[in-house]
Design a protein around this motif. Sequence first.
Motif, short mmCIF file in Angstrom:
data_model
loop_
_atom_site.label_atom_id
_atom_site.label_comp_id
_atom_site.label_asym_id
_atom_site.label_seq_id
_atom_site.Cartn_x
_atom_site.Cartn_y
_atom_site.Cartn_z
N ILE A 153 0.96 -1.09 -0.07
CA ILE A 153 0.00 -0.10 0.09
C ILE A 153 0.84 1.31 -0.12
CG2 ILE A 153 -1.87 1.27 1.14
CD1 ILE A 153 -2.56 -1.53 2.65
N GLU A 157 -2.20 6.14 -0.35
CA GLU A 157 -3.00 5.16 -1.04
C GLU A 157 -4.02 4.84 0.22
OE1 GLU A 157 -3.48 0.69 -3.06
OE2 GLU A 157 -1.50 1.78 -2.74
N ASN A 207 -2.70 4.55 4.07
CA ASN A 207 -1.30 4.79 4.55
C ASN A 207 -0.97 6.10 4.54
OD1 ASN A 207 1.51 4.64 4.84
ND2 ASN A 207 1.75 3.23 2.93
N ASP A 212 5.95 2.74 1.80
CA ASP A 212 4.94 2.01 1.60
C ASP A 212 4.83 0.86 2.62
OD1 ASP A 212 7.40 0.52 1.14
OD2 ASP A 212 6.51 -0.73 -0.42
N LYS A 234 -2.90 -3.46 -8.70
CA LYS A 234 -1.43 -3.06 -8.82
C LYS A 234 -0.85 -3.04 -10.05
CE LYS A 234 -1.44 -2.54 -4.53
NZ LYS A 234 -1.17 -1.01 -3.89
N GLY A 246 -4.36 5.36 -5.35
CA GLY A 246 -4.58 4.07 -5.53
C GLY A 246 -5.86 3.55 -6.39
#
Length: 308
Positions: A153, A157, A207, A212, A234, A246
């Motif tokens: 993530i 995102e 997040n 990440d 992804k 995202g």
Amino acid sequence: MAKNIFIAIAFLTGLGLIFIGARFMISPEIAEAGYGINFNEQHDYSFHYIKGIRDLFTGLLICILMLSKQTKALGLTLLLGTVIPLIDMFIVLSKDYNGFAQAIPHISAIIICFFCGIFFLRNNNVKKTDNTGFAKVIRSVDTNEDSTIEYNIMPGEKTPWHYHNLFSETFEIVRGTLEVGLKNQVYQKKTGDIVTIQPNEKHYFHNTSNDDCLIKVTISPGNKNFENALLILKGLAKDGLASTSGVPKKLSDLALFIYLNNSRMVGPQKIAETLFNYLAKKAIKRGRLEELELKYCRGSFIGDFNFV
């Protein structure tokens, strides 16, 4: 170290502007003298209040952008805001009774705004990384009762509040930190933490860090569509077809992700479910789902990881 210094300077600048603005509103004559002009206002402080509200707004804006970590917006605000102390300096120096000393506060503000603005624009808060998308199916429903997928993530995102009615989810934070909303509570999870979300329990994740977050999610019972949804999401991110938060850039791809992911909206967003269902069905009919599955779900690669 340098970043912390610039952050402190920017925040103190915001607080200073709030103080100056409040002083113009409360004690206009004192604030006028501090600014560096003498004005025969005859007890009409209209322009003082205009100046005060300008500084109050600017100070509050800088502090809010700083606290919310909107680095790029903060940099633009400070850099463009350089024009304000620049004009103030010219106004002060245009008065015969002033000298260089009265212009020093305005010159200092010019320097602070310019260099802080440049710094924040060149040092964006979100770290850039080549691996913008990674997902790997560890266990598939094809051979197991459950589905287990490992994926990252990215910073920023997030998902909206939603729920699933076909399966439960168990998240394990493999690396990093993650904000998780569950029911009406918000939790800050770190490496090693595990969260289980039952069917029909509303939740979200976000997040909020600069790095990440790697997580492993187990779906019970397993769901092939969910596996494909993450691989597609992804894959789109890796190809630049998703935003930094995202979200797929094409509305039809977003609708397909929601359909595959068994996401059910809550609150005002629920109104959009009918539209997304329609767009998903239309995209399936014209072959978009098959195209995405062929590209991202059958031996495709993202980063250094092979999709199973």
